[in-house]
Design a protein around this motif. Structure first.
Motif, short mmCIF file in Angstrom:
data_model
loop_
_atom_site.label_atom_id
_atom_site.label_comp_id
_atom_site.label_asym_id
_atom_site.label_seq_id
_atom_site.Cartn_x
_atom_site.Cartn_y
_atom_site.Cartn_z
N PHE B 77 30.15 50.52 40.50
CA PHE B 77 31.03 49.35 40.59
C PHE B 77 31.95 49.28 39.38
CE2 PHE B 77 27.02 48.13 38.65
CZ PHE B 77 27.39 47.37 37.55
N VAL B 78 32.87 48.32 39.40
CA VAL B 78 33.75 48.11 38.24
C VAL B 78 33.00 47.17 37.28
CG1 VAL B 78 35.97 47.17 37.47
CG2 VAL B 78 35.81 48.36 39.67
N PRO B 79 32.62 47.65 36.12
CA PRO B 79 31.86 46.78 35.21
C PRO B 79 32.79 45.79 34.49
CG PRO B 79 32.17 48.92 34.22
CD PRO B 79 32.87 48.97 35.54
N ASN B 80 32.22 44.77 33.92
CA ASN B 80 32.96 43.77 33.12
C ASN B 80 34.25 43.32 33.81
OD1 ASN B 80 31.01 44.33 31.11
ND2 ASN B 80 32.25 46.07 30.46
N ARG B 81 34.11 42.78 34.99
CA ARG B 81 35.30 42.45 35.79
C ARG B 81 36.25 41.48 35.10
NH1 ARG B 81 31.23 39.49 38.88
NH2 ARG B 81 31.57 37.27 38.54
N ASN B 82 35.69 40.50 34.36
CA ASN B 82 36.56 39.50 33.73
C ASN B 82 37.36 40.09 32.58
OD1 ASN B 82 35.94 37.45 35.49
ND2 ASN B 82 34.13 36.82 34.33
N GLU B 83 36.74 41.00 31.86
CA GLU B 83 37.42 41.66 30.75
C GLU B 83 38.58 42.50 31.29
OE1 GLU B 83 35.69 44.82 27.82
OE2 GLU B 83 34.38 43.04 27.85
N ILE B 84 38.31 43.26 32.33
CA ILE B 84 39.35 44.13 32.91
C ILE B 84 40.44 43.27 33.56
CG2 ILE B 84 39.76 45.88 34.70
CD1 ILE B 84 36.94 46.94 33.99
N ARG B 85 40.02 42.18 34.20
CA ARG B 85 41.01 41.28 34.82
C ARG B 85 41.98 40.76 33.76
NH1 ARG B 85 40.97 36.16 34.64
NH2 ARG B 85 38.76 35.97 34.12
N SER B 86 41.46 40.36 32.60
CA SER B 86 42.32 39.84 31.53
C SER B 86 43.31 40.89 31.07
CB SER B 86 41.49 39.41 30.32
OG SER B 86 40.59 38.44 30.71
N VAL B 87 42.84 42.12 30.94
CA VAL B 87 43.73 43.21 30.48
C VAL B 87 44.88 43.38 31.48
CG1 VAL B 87 43.85 45.73 30.12
CG2 VAL B 87 41.91 44.43 29.22
N ILE B 88 44.54 43.40 32.77
CA ILE B 88 45.57 43.65 33.80
C ILE B 88 46.51 42.44 33.93
CG2 ILE B 88 45.97 44.22 36.23
CD1 ILE B 88 43.21 45.60 36.22
N GLU B 89 45.94 41.25 33.81
CA GLU B 89 46.80 40.05 33.96
C GLU B 89 47.86 39.95 32.88
OE1 GLU B 89 44.35 36.77 36.61
OE2 GLU B 89 44.03 36.81 34.45
N ASN B 90 47.63 40.63 31.76
CA ASN B 90 48.62 40.60 30.68
C ASN B 90 49.75 41.61 30.87
OD1 ASN B 90 47.57 38.51 29.16
ND2 ASN B 90 46.06 39.84 28.19
N ILE B 91 49.66 42.40 31.94
CA ILE B 91 50.72 43.39 32.19
C ILE B 91 51.91 42.70 32.85
CG2 ILE B 91 51.30 45.43 33.58
CD1 ILE B 91 48.37 46.34 33.15
N ASP B 92 53.12 43.03 32.38
CA ASP B 92 54.35 42.43 32.95
C ASP B 92 54.48 42.78 34.43
OD1 ASP B 92 55.29 41.06 30.87
OD2 ASP B 92 56.67 42.63 30.14
N GLY B 93 54.80 41.80 35.22
CA GLY B 93 55.01 42.05 36.65
C GLY B 93 53.79 41.77 37.50
N VAL B 94 52.64 41.49 36.87
CA VAL B 94 51.41 41.18 37.63
C VAL B 94 51.32 39.66 37.79
CG1 VAL B 94 48.88 41.19 37.53
CG2 VAL B 94 50.16 43.23 36.88
N THR B 95 51.15 39.21 39.03
CA THR B 95 51.07 37.75 39.25
C THR B 95 49.62 37.27 39.28
OG1 THR B 95 51.23 38.12 41.62
CG2 THR B 95 53.26 37.49 40.49
N VAL B 96 48.76 38.03 39.96
CA VAL B 96 47.35 37.62 40.03
C VAL B 96 46.44 38.85 40.18
CG1 VAL B 96 47.45 37.18 42.54
CG2 VAL B 96 45.69 36.07 41.21
N VAL B 97 45.29 38.76 39.53
CA VAL B 97 44.26 39.82 39.69
C VAL B 97 43.06 39.14 40.34
CG1 VAL B 97 42.82 41.53 38.53
CG2 VAL B 97 45.08 40.97 37.60
N PHE B 98 42.59 39.74 41.43
CA PHE B 98 41.59 39.11 42.28
C PHE B 98 40.35 39.99 42.36
CE2 PHE B 98 40.32 38.15 46.84
CZ PHE B 98 39.89 36.86 46.58
N PRO B 99 39.35 39.74 41.50
CA PRO B 99 38.13 40.58 41.58
C PRO B 99 37.29 40.16 42.78
CG PRO B 99 38.18 39.21 39.59
CD PRO B 99 39.22 38.69 40.49
N ARG B 100 36.66 41.10 43.43
CA ARG B 100 35.77 40.74 44.53
C ARG B 100 34.67 41.79 44.71
NH1 ARG B 100 39.12 41.59 50.19
NH2 ARG B 100 39.40 43.82 50.01
N ILE B 101 33.61 41.35 45.38
CA ILE B 101 32.49 42.24 45.69
C ILE B 101 32.39 42.34 47.21
CG2 ILE B 101 29.98 42.54 45.56
CD1 ILE B 101 30.03 41.05 42.88
#
Lengths: 243, 409
Positions: B77-101
């Motif tokens: 699985f993708v570990p530390n989903r919230n940490e990775i979500r934060s990294v991606i959300e800071n990228i220009d052009g990204v509106t929302v990151v939606f983790p799911r299982i």
């Protein structure tokens, strides 16, 4: 001619004697496995391609048939397995229903280990289920053992053929190989540690390897074991399982 | 009198034959317009469904999970989903990151029906796909009530399992440790998904429940990303890829995740070939008209030649005739095709019966819409095929001597 007749009679007497020996060995071995009641704390180390993890559990037994396993490690906490005479039931704390395992579901792995739920089934007298042949006396890791071959009388057993190496002195299992009907090796079991409890030598650390899986091993270790203690019969009931 | 006027007049000299030629071209155009309308509708529906329910604009997964997807490899699985979500959300052009299982499970009942539990991040569910608009009965999943084991079931799955709002279902799932776990959910709402595959399989629950069920602590099977501007999707995909460990993660755009998308591209290619064959068949009538005209008007060809008109010019008259027939036929066909598509865009085309047993990410009811670029393309395509088909018989005129033509007549 007379010489030949004597040889045949001698051989027949020999076979009968061996047959008696096999029964005695198997009875002693079976007897060694069973206590009136028991309560043990155990750890199951599961090694596979995804890594290693330890599952802790408390195992209660009553006679040959009744077994209750209650997981205590964090991830599985509250999950229980109940084995009664003919059935296996699973209890999950977040589910309102109890799962009765049957058919192909019994072949599922127990918590991702090399042990399947099917391995928990049984309880019948071995001689009733298998035809048993004495192969030879062999040394296993410094212990003298009787090597026996078990061939199932019917198809409704998890392993149609089993090869067991039973300690000649203590009647504890030292090693076993479990085969499919076609003779393909499925699992290997080795006793790593034994302990003398209530006059019986008990395997307290066992390694199980499912040779059909890649890079796996399961080591079951009893960290404590009390036998012939007072246990409530209700502990092994479905009502108690969900309590 | 120009050759254009002459050719136009000639078209109407044998009205019945010309109408037959128009009709054959028109019929081909209608069929092809409808086929392309259908495939465009499928592609658009597929894109919407993939982006909304399957992959977002971009999907991030564990590389090993992606590789062994058919084995339900939950340990990858993708570990530390919230940490990775934060990294991606800071990228220009990204509106929302939606983790799911996403967990394949079985119903703990005699039927042992298989379905899929989708554990979603409730704080992002609405922003990602306007989830409440999908509800047809009951309530949505409320933030702050994650402790109660509640779920929203897809309408098709509810029908299959014969359950409704207030009922409970118990799901048996695998865990990341390759063990099993079960959980009982109370159904609080029913949602309708346009994709039959999703509508017949999904139970939406808070991600915390799916996490507990699968023992995927802090992880997710995937992270779906929506981008601000579709045009920048390649650029954002590149930025997301470079922000993550390339050995561990697989980043894919929406059109790379589904085999249906590849299948539709292949279908579009196949339809282009079918269109060529159809137009070629339609052109047979035009070729027939031209060949008949050449035979019938040999005297005329001879006279025009003996009066000094060049054979090339005479050939162009016949060639223009066929072009006129093709243009008129194509226009009529495309017009009728567009009208039919307009009607279908309102009524919808129900493929439910035909698609039973198949699982695609596009809906059973398709709403084809006329596409100006496709229509213009079809017009030019039809014209080219007709021109190509009639060029060969008109070449016969070039080799014809006026004297021979007059004598034969």
């Amino acid at each position: 001619m007379r010489k030949l007749l004597v040889l045949i009679v001698a051989a027949m007497v020999g076979i009968a004697a061996f047959g008696q020996d096999v029964d005695a060995i198997v009875d002693a071995y079976s007897e060694n496995l069973v206590f009136e009641t028991s309560r043990g704390e155990a750890e199951m180390l599961v090694k596979n391609q995804y890594g290693e993890r330890t599952i802790r559990m408390i195992i209660h037994t009553m006679g040959k048939a009744d077994v209750l396993v209650e997981y205590t490690s964090r991830a599985e906490q509250g999950q229980k397995i109940l084995r009664s005479e003919n059935d296996i039931y699973l209890y999950y704390p977040d589910a309102s229903e109890i799962v009765r395992l049957q058919g192909a579901a019994l072949r599922q792995s127990l918590q991702g280990s090399d042990v399947s739920y099917e391995d928990l089934t049984g309880g019948k007298k071995l001689q009733d289920t298998y035809d048993i042949d004495y192969i030879s006396m062999e040394g296993v890791e410094g212990f003298d053992t009787h090597r026996l071959m078990f061939v199932a009388k019917s198809r409704d057993v998890p392993y149609p053929r089993q090869e067991l190496w039973i300690d000649a002195e203590t009647y504890v299992l030292r090693k076993s190989k479990l085969y499919s009907l076609s003779g393909r090796l499925i699992k290997e079991v080795k006793t790593l540690e034994t302990r003398l409890i209530a006059g019986k030598t008990v395997a307290t650390k066992v390694s199980i390897v499912d040779v059909l899986k890649k890079d796996t091993e399961t080591v079951l270790t009893y960290t404590s074991l009390e036998v012939d203690i007072e246990l409530d019969r209700n502990l092994f009931s479905l009502e108690e399982l969900t309590f | 009198m120009t050759i254009v006027t002459l050719a136009w007049r000639n078209v109407w000299r044998n009205k019945k034959r010309s109408i037959l030629s128009f009709s054959s071209v028109a019929c081909s155009c209608i069929v092809i317009t409808l086929l392309f309308g259908l495939i465009t509708a499928m592609s658009e529906d597929l894109e919407t469904n993939l982006k909304t329910h399957v992959s977002g604009d971009i999907r991030v997964r564990n590389k090993q999970f992606q590789e062994h997807e058919h084995l339900n490899p939950l340990p990858y699985f993708v570990p530390n989903r919230n940490e990775i979500r934060s990294v991606i959300e800071n990228i220009d052009g990204v509106t929302v990151v939606f983790p799911r299982i996403v967990l394949p499970v079985v119903l703990l009942q005699d039927s042992q029906e298989g379905f899929v539990i989708e554990g979603v991040d409730l704080t992002r569910n609405e922003k990602f796909r306007d989830f409440s608009s999908l509800l047809i009965e009951g309530n949505s999943l409320a933030e702050g009530f994650e402790d109660s084991l509640e779920g929203v079931i897809a309408e098709g799955l509810a029908r299959k399992l014969q359950v409704g709002v207030g009922d409970t279902i118990t799901a048996l799932s695998g865990t990341v440790y390759r063990s099993s776990n079960a959980m009982t959910f109370t159904i609080v709402g029913i949602a309708w998904f346009s994709s039959p595959e999703i509508n017949q399989t999904r139970l939406i629950v808070p991600i915390s429940h799916a996490e507990r069920l699968s023992m995927m602590t802090g992880g997710a099977t995937e992270l779906l990303i929506n981008v601000e501007n579709e045009k920048n999707i390649d650029q954002v995909t590149g930025l997301v890829t470079s922000s993550l460990d390339p050995m561990l993660f697989e980043v894919q755009k929406w059109d790379e995740v589904s085999s249906t998308s590849v299948m539709l591209n292949f279908a579009a290619f196949t339809y282009t070939i079918i269109a060529f064959v159809f137009f070629l068949l339609g052109s047979v009538a035009i070729v027939n008209t031209v060949v008949m005209s050449i035979f019938e008007r040999k005297l005329e060809i001879g006279l025009l030649g003996s009066l000094g008109m060049r054979t090339k010019k005479i050939r162009n008259i016949f060639f223009l005739e066929s072009i006129f027939i093709s243009v008129i036929g194509s226009c009529i066909g495309l017009l009728l095709g567009v009208i039919m598509i307009m009607v279908l865009s309102i009524t919808g085309l129900n493929l439910g019966g035909q698609m039973q047993g198949m699982s695609f990410e596009f809906g059973n009811v398709l709403y084809p819409r006329p596409n100006l670029v496709v229509i213009l393309g079809l017009f030019l395509y039809s014209l080219s095929v007709s021109a190509l088909a009639t060029y060969i018989p008109t070449r016969k005129i070039v080799n014809m001597q006026p004297v021979d033509a007059l004598r034969e007549e």
